[in-house]
Write a protein that holds these residues in place. Structure first.
Motif, short mmCIF file in Angstrom:
data_model
loop_
_atom_site.label_atom_id
_atom_site.label_comp_id
_atom_site.label_asym_id
_atom_site.label_seq_id
_atom_site.Cartn_x
_atom_site.Cartn_y
_atom_site.Cartn_z
N GLU A 119 0.84 -1.20 0.00
CA GLU A 119 0.00 0.00 0.00
C GLU A 119 0.88 1.25 0.00
OE1 GLU A 119 -2.87 -0.18 3.12
OE2 GLU A 119 -3.82 -2.01 2.35
N ILE A 120 1.48 1.49 -1.16
CA ILE A 120 2.26 2.71 -1.38
C ILE A 120 1.54 3.50 -2.45
CG2 ILE A 120 4.45 3.64 -2.22
CD1 ILE A 120 5.81 1.10 -1.17
N ASN A 121 1.13 4.70 -2.14
CA ASN A 121 0.38 5.52 -3.10
C ASN A 121 1.17 5.68 -4.39
OD1 ASN A 121 -1.75 5.97 -1.32
ND2 ASN A 121 -0.82 7.81 -0.45
N GLY A 122 0.51 5.39 -5.50
CA GLY A 122 1.13 5.55 -6.80
C GLY A 122 1.79 4.31 -7.35
N LEU A 123 2.02 3.31 -6.50
CA LEU A 123 2.73 2.12 -6.99
C LEU A 123 1.89 1.33 -7.98
CD1 LEU A 123 5.10 -0.13 -4.97
CD2 LEU A 123 3.48 -1.19 -6.52
N VAL A 124 0.62 1.18 -7.70
CA VAL A 124 -0.26 0.43 -8.62
C VAL A 124 -0.27 1.08 -9.99
CG1 VAL A 124 -2.65 -0.22 -9.10
CG2 VAL A 124 -1.71 -0.55 -6.81
N GLU A 125 -0.34 2.41 -10.03
CA GLU A 125 -0.40 3.12 -11.29
C GLU A 125 0.91 3.00 -12.09
OE1 GLU A 125 -3.37 4.93 -8.52
OE2 GLU A 125 -1.29 4.25 -8.36
N CYS A 126 2.02 2.81 -11.38
CA CYS A 126 3.33 2.70 -12.03
C CYS A 126 3.73 1.26 -12.35
CB CYS A 126 4.41 3.31 -11.14
SG CYS A 126 4.27 5.09 -10.89
N TRP A 127 2.98 0.30 -11.82
CA TRP A 127 3.35 -1.10 -11.95
C TRP A 127 3.34 -1.54 -13.41
CZ3 TRP A 127 6.07 -4.43 -9.61
CH2 TRP A 127 5.88 -5.80 -9.77
N GLY A 128 4.47 -2.07 -13.86
CA GLY A 128 4.60 -2.53 -15.23
C GLY A 128 4.98 -1.43 -16.21
N ILE A 129 5.02 -0.20 -15.74
CA ILE A 129 5.38 0.93 -16.60
C ILE A 129 6.76 1.47 -16.20
CG2 ILE A 129 4.74 3.27 -17.36
CD1 ILE A 129 1.81 2.47 -16.78
N GLU A 197 16.82 3.84 4.31
CA GLU A 197 15.97 3.08 5.21
C GLU A 197 14.65 3.77 5.54
OE1 GLU A 197 18.04 0.76 8.38
OE2 GLU A 197 19.76 2.02 7.85
N ASP A 198 14.43 4.97 5.05
CA ASP A 198 13.17 5.67 5.33
C ASP A 198 11.99 4.90 4.73
OD1 ASP A 198 14.68 7.59 6.47
OD2 ASP A 198 14.34 9.13 4.94
N GLU A 199 10.85 4.95 5.42
CA GLU A 199 9.64 4.34 4.88
C GLU A 199 9.09 5.20 3.73
OE1 GLU A 199 6.62 2.72 7.51
OE2 GLU A 199 7.99 3.06 9.21
N ILE A 200 8.55 4.52 2.73
CA ILE A 200 8.06 5.21 1.54
C ILE A 200 6.61 5.64 1.75
CG2 ILE A 200 7.59 4.98 -0.93
CD1 ILE A 200 9.79 2.79 -0.96
N GLU A 201 6.35 6.92 1.47
CA GLU A 201 5.00 7.46 1.57
C GLU A 201 4.25 7.28 0.25
OE1 GLU A 201 1.62 9.19 2.96
OE2 GLU A 201 3.40 8.88 4.19
N SER A 202 4.88 7.66 -0.87
CA SER A 202 4.20 7.61 -2.16
C SER A 202 5.21 7.69 -3.30
CB SER A 202 3.19 8.75 -2.27
OG SER A 202 3.84 10.00 -2.24
N LEU A 203 4.71 7.37 -4.49
CA LEU A 203 5.47 7.56 -5.72
C LEU A 203 4.79 8.65 -6.52
CD1 LEU A 203 6.10 3.84 -6.81
CD2 LEU A 203 7.45 5.26 -5.24
N GLU A 204 5.52 9.72 -6.77
CA GLU A 204 4.99 10.79 -7.61
C GLU A 204 5.25 10.41 -9.07
OE1 GLU A 204 6.75 15.03 -8.35
OE2 GLU A 204 5.73 15.02 -6.39
N HIS A 205 4.21 10.46 -9.90
CA HIS A 205 4.36 9.98 -11.27
C HIS A 205 3.48 10.77 -12.22
CE1 HIS A 205 0.39 7.94 -11.57
NE2 HIS A 205 0.50 7.90 -10.25
N GLU A 206 3.74 10.55 -13.51
CA GLU A 206 2.91 11.12 -14.56
C GLU A 206 2.53 9.99 -15.51
OE1 GLU A 206 3.29 14.33 -18.20
OE2 GLU A 206 4.46 14.65 -16.36
#
Length: 302
Positions: A119-129, A197-206
């Motif tokens: 559950e990382i914001n943006g990861l689903v949208e970037c998956w495979g791209i 080692e920081d926890e990931i909040e989100s992936l910023e993407h276009e």
């Protein structure tokens, strides 16, 4: 569909299922392919490392395959979801979500697996791209680019060594406290692989193309690509319902002839293969089709 009885039912009509259907169609077998139209790589723009189709879109490869398989008139297609599979005295009975019932002597699962993404914001949208699972499939396109790996522990260490073949501009995102050993940490640092080692909040993407990784401590890094080996589960529960044995990794266990632990049931493609790729799926599907045909021949001479 008038005909409800087939020699072989294939559940899953992507690369492996279509490849098996071609083998069986060329063997004059009465075949039904049941497919719900949701391949795992439907978001991926290009497929690679498959000779003659390198760089083609997965959807176009699939469409070409369907047209070629459709040439064999003993093969039929059914667009729908198989929801029940029952072993009968003469083979198998398959029920679809729309209530259709089909029977067959043999059954092939080419149903693939389902990625379980964090559950990382943006990861689903970037998956495979731009969030990638395989450097052999996608590494060349992002070679030498600023790249990240989301992983931890032993897998992270081995993955980092692998990906460093394609780019030296590499950092490891452990998404929390590192579980690497001190020796592994030293090796990665010696190869100038940064460990974050920081926890990931989100992936910023276009449009699925990653721009930045945002960490929970509000820091950011700019990346072109991220590698992530997602845990997975079987896309279809019917093999387990029938009693097919799974491996420790959660794949359907098959022998060298693509046979499962249940007589008459075969499996091919991503649901049985650790190394997921279009080429591997096609190969195992083609062999599964030939293996099923051989078993049908042997039974006719018994």
């Amino acid at each position: 569909m008038k005909n409800k009885n087939f020699e072989v039912i294939i559940i899953g009509g992507s690369y492996s299922g279509l490849s098996a259907a071609m083998s069986l169609g060329r063997s004059l077998r009465q075949v039904l392919i049941i497919d719900s139209g949701l391949p795992c790589n439907r978001q991926t723009p290009h497929s690679h490392n498959f000779i003659t189709q390198d760089g083609e879109s997965p959807a176009i490869i699939s469409e070409k395959a369907k047209l070629q398989v459709d040439f064999y008139k003993t093969v039929r297609f059914f667009n729908g979801l198989a929801i029940e599979a029952v072993k009968t005295q003469n083979g198998f009975e398959i029920k679809t979500e729309s209530g259709e019932l089909f029977t067959s002597k043999k059954l092939l699962f080419a149903t693939g697996v389902k990625d379980v993404l964090p559950e990382i914001n943006g990861l689903v949208e970037c998956w495979g791209i731009s969030v990638l699972h395989c450097p052999y499939c996608h590494g060349y396109e992002v070679k030498t680019e600023k790249t990240g790996i989301i992983a931890n522990g032993e897998m992270a260490f081995e993955y980092a060594k692998l990906i460093s073949n394609w780019t030296k501009d590499l950092r490891l995102l452990t998404n929390g406290k590192s579980t690497l050993t001190s020796e592994q940490t030293k090796v990665l640092e010696r190869h100038q692989i940064e460990i974050i080692e920081d926890e990931i909040e989100s992936l910023e993407h276009e449009n699925g193309n990653i721009k930045q990784v945002i960490f929970k401590k509000q820091s950011k890094i700019t990346l072109k690509a991220i590698y992530f080996r997602s845990p997975f589960e079987q896309h279809c529960s019917l093999p387990e319902v029938l009693g097919c044995t799974l491996t420790e990794q959660g794949l359907i266990k098959v022998d060298i002839m693509q046979k499962t632990s249940i007589p008459g049931v075969f499996a091919s493609g991503d649901c049985v293969i650790q190394a997921r790729s279009v080429a591997m799926a096609v190969s195992s599907g083609s062999f599964a089709g030939a293996s099923i045909n051989k078993e049908l021949i042997e039974e006719s001479f018994a």
